[in-house]
Design a protein around this motif. Structure first.
Motif, short mmCIF file in Angstrom:
data_model
loop_
_atom_site.label_atom_id
_atom_site.label_comp_id
_atom_site.label_asym_id
_atom_site.label_seq_id
_atom_site.Cartn_x
_atom_site.Cartn_y
_atom_site.Cartn_z
N ALA A 93 44.77 96.10 -5.08
CA ALA A 93 44.17 94.77 -4.98
C ALA A 93 44.64 93.86 -6.11
N ALA A 94 44.69 94.40 -7.32
CA ALA A 94 45.15 93.60 -8.46
C ALA A 94 46.58 93.13 -8.26
N GLU A 95 47.43 94.01 -7.73
CA GLU A 95 48.82 93.64 -7.49
C GLU A 95 48.97 92.63 -6.36
N VAL A 96 48.07 92.71 -5.38
CA VAL A 96 48.10 91.72 -4.30
C VAL A 96 47.85 90.32 -4.85
N LEU A 97 46.82 90.17 -5.67
CA LEU A 97 46.53 88.86 -6.24
C LEU A 97 47.65 88.39 -7.16
N ALA A 98 48.24 89.32 -7.91
CA ALA A 98 49.37 88.95 -8.77
C ALA A 98 50.55 88.49 -7.93
N GLY A 99 50.81 89.16 -6.82
CA GLY A 99 51.90 88.76 -5.93
C GLY A 99 51.65 87.39 -5.31
N MET A 100 50.40 87.12 -4.95
CA MET A 100 50.06 85.79 -4.44
C MET A 100 50.32 84.74 -5.50
N ASP A 101 49.93 85.04 -6.74
CA ASP A 101 50.14 84.09 -7.83
C ASP A 101 51.62 83.77 -8.01
N ARG A 102 52.46 84.78 -7.81
CA ARG A 102 53.91 84.58 -7.98
C ARG A 102 54.56 83.94 -6.76
N GLY A 103 53.82 83.74 -5.71
CA GLY A 103 54.37 83.13 -4.51
C GLY A 103 55.20 84.08 -3.68
N GLU A 104 54.93 85.38 -3.77
CA GLU A 104 55.72 86.36 -3.03
C GLU A 104 55.34 86.34 -1.55
N GLU A 105 56.34 86.36 -0.71
CA GLU A 105 56.11 86.44 0.73
C GLU A 105 55.95 87.90 1.17
N VAL A 106 56.66 88.80 0.53
CA VAL A 106 56.51 90.23 0.78
C VAL A 106 56.04 90.86 -0.52
N ILE A 107 54.81 91.34 -0.54
CA ILE A 107 54.22 91.93 -1.74
C ILE A 107 54.32 93.45 -1.62
N ILE A 108 55.14 94.05 -2.46
CA ILE A 108 55.28 95.51 -2.49
C ILE A 108 54.60 95.97 -3.78
N PRO A 109 53.35 96.43 -3.69
CA PRO A 109 52.48 96.46 -4.86
C PRO A 109 52.53 97.70 -5.73
N ASP A 110 53.35 98.69 -5.39
CA ASP A 110 53.35 99.91 -6.20
C ASP A 110 54.77 100.45 -6.32
N GLU A 111 54.97 101.25 -7.37
CA GLU A 111 56.31 101.72 -7.69
C GLU A 111 56.89 102.63 -6.61
N ALA A 112 56.04 103.48 -6.03
CA ALA A 112 56.53 104.37 -4.97
C ALA A 112 57.07 103.57 -3.78
N ALA A 113 56.35 102.53 -3.41
CA ALA A 113 56.80 101.69 -2.30
C ALA A 113 58.09 100.97 -2.64
#
Length: 264
Positions: free
Chosen positions: A215-235
């Motif tokens: 969830a934290a990475e999702v919000l951070a990705g939104m803040d950065r304007g990412e269209e594809v949010i890949i939120p973890d290192e394994a992914a």
């Protein structure tokens, strides 16, 4: 595939009006807490108890009631999070047509119904952000997970299309593609392929990643304007392997397929 947009210099928005589906538990609940901590106002929807509003994402009537509630309460919407979904899969000769129809109606058409409900409003107000929760399975496609891979890949494609269509209206769209993380998603698992279910359940249970971290990475990705949010290192590692070493990627996937067959 482009995964980021240029980061804007604008401050991170707060005070947004946010609707989240599947928010009674799991990633949906974690996202609700993360948005609330930002100062946003969140409408938690779910068909399970514990939500602010009942919303079965397969029901057109429930979506209409959700829109009416949003308009009566807020007069508009800033963020729509299509999060609700189920787990499923099965090898091609084991998964039934009924299983394919079940997972498609929920994981794909649930998001489609959400878009059809709220896109007219977002276009009219000239602003908003849509977040569709897909999966790493939308980008990389392990054996035994044909139906899950297919619907999550469709959500990725749908999200890209949404971003293109709505850009002129000031509306953004992001799709979230995490790998396995600890959640109650496996409670929804259905399917005749018991071996595949065992593998998926083990990967979720033993993951070192929590829903709160995603969830934290999702919000951070939104803040950065990412269209594809890949939120973890394994992914990110799996996606990079597919992009940069297709031979190696295929070898890994076919080794996993062979292991699944040995399980019966």
């Amino acid at each position: 595939m482009e995964t980021t947009q240029e980061t804007t210099a604008n401050p991170v928005p707060t005070g947004r009006r946010v609707l989240i589906t599947g928010a009674a538990s799991g990633l949906g609940a974690a996202l609700a807490e993360a948005f609330t901590a930002r100062g946003d106002t969140v409408l938690r929807t779910d068909r399970a108890e514990g939500a602010d509003l009942r919303l079965d994402i397969t029901s057109d009537d429930d979506w209409a009631r959700a829109r009416d509630h949003v308009m009566e309460t807020w007069g508009g919407l800033d963020v729509l999070v299509n999060n609700a979904g189920v787990a499923g899969g099965g090898r091609l000769d084991r998964a039934t047509i009924e299983e394919w129809q079940w997972i498609t109606d929920i994981n794909l058409f649930g998001a489609v119904r959400g878009l059809r409900t709220f896109v007219p409003l977002l276009k009219e107000q000239g602003s908003g952000h849509i977040v569709n929760v897909a999966s790493l399975a939308g980008l990389v496609h392990p054996a035994g997970m044909g139906s899950y891979n297919a619907v999550k890949a469709a959500v990725v494609a749908l999200s890209e299309t949404t971003g293109h269509e709505l850009a002129a209206y000031g509306v953004r769209c992001s799709v979230v593609c995490p790998s396995y993380f600890r959640t109650n998603l496996m409670d929804s698992l259905q399917g005749a392929d018991a071996a595949l279910g065992e593998v998926m359940s083990s990967l979720v249970t033993n993951s070192p990643i929590s829903a709160e971290q995603i969830a934290a990475e999702v919000l951070a990705g939104m803040d950065r304007g990412e269209e594809v949010i890949i939120p973890d290192e394994a992914a990110r590692g799996a996606w990079s392997l597919k992009q940069n070493d297709r031979v190696g990627y295929d070898a890994v996937m076919r080794k996993q397929a062979a292991k699944l067959d040995r399980m019966g």
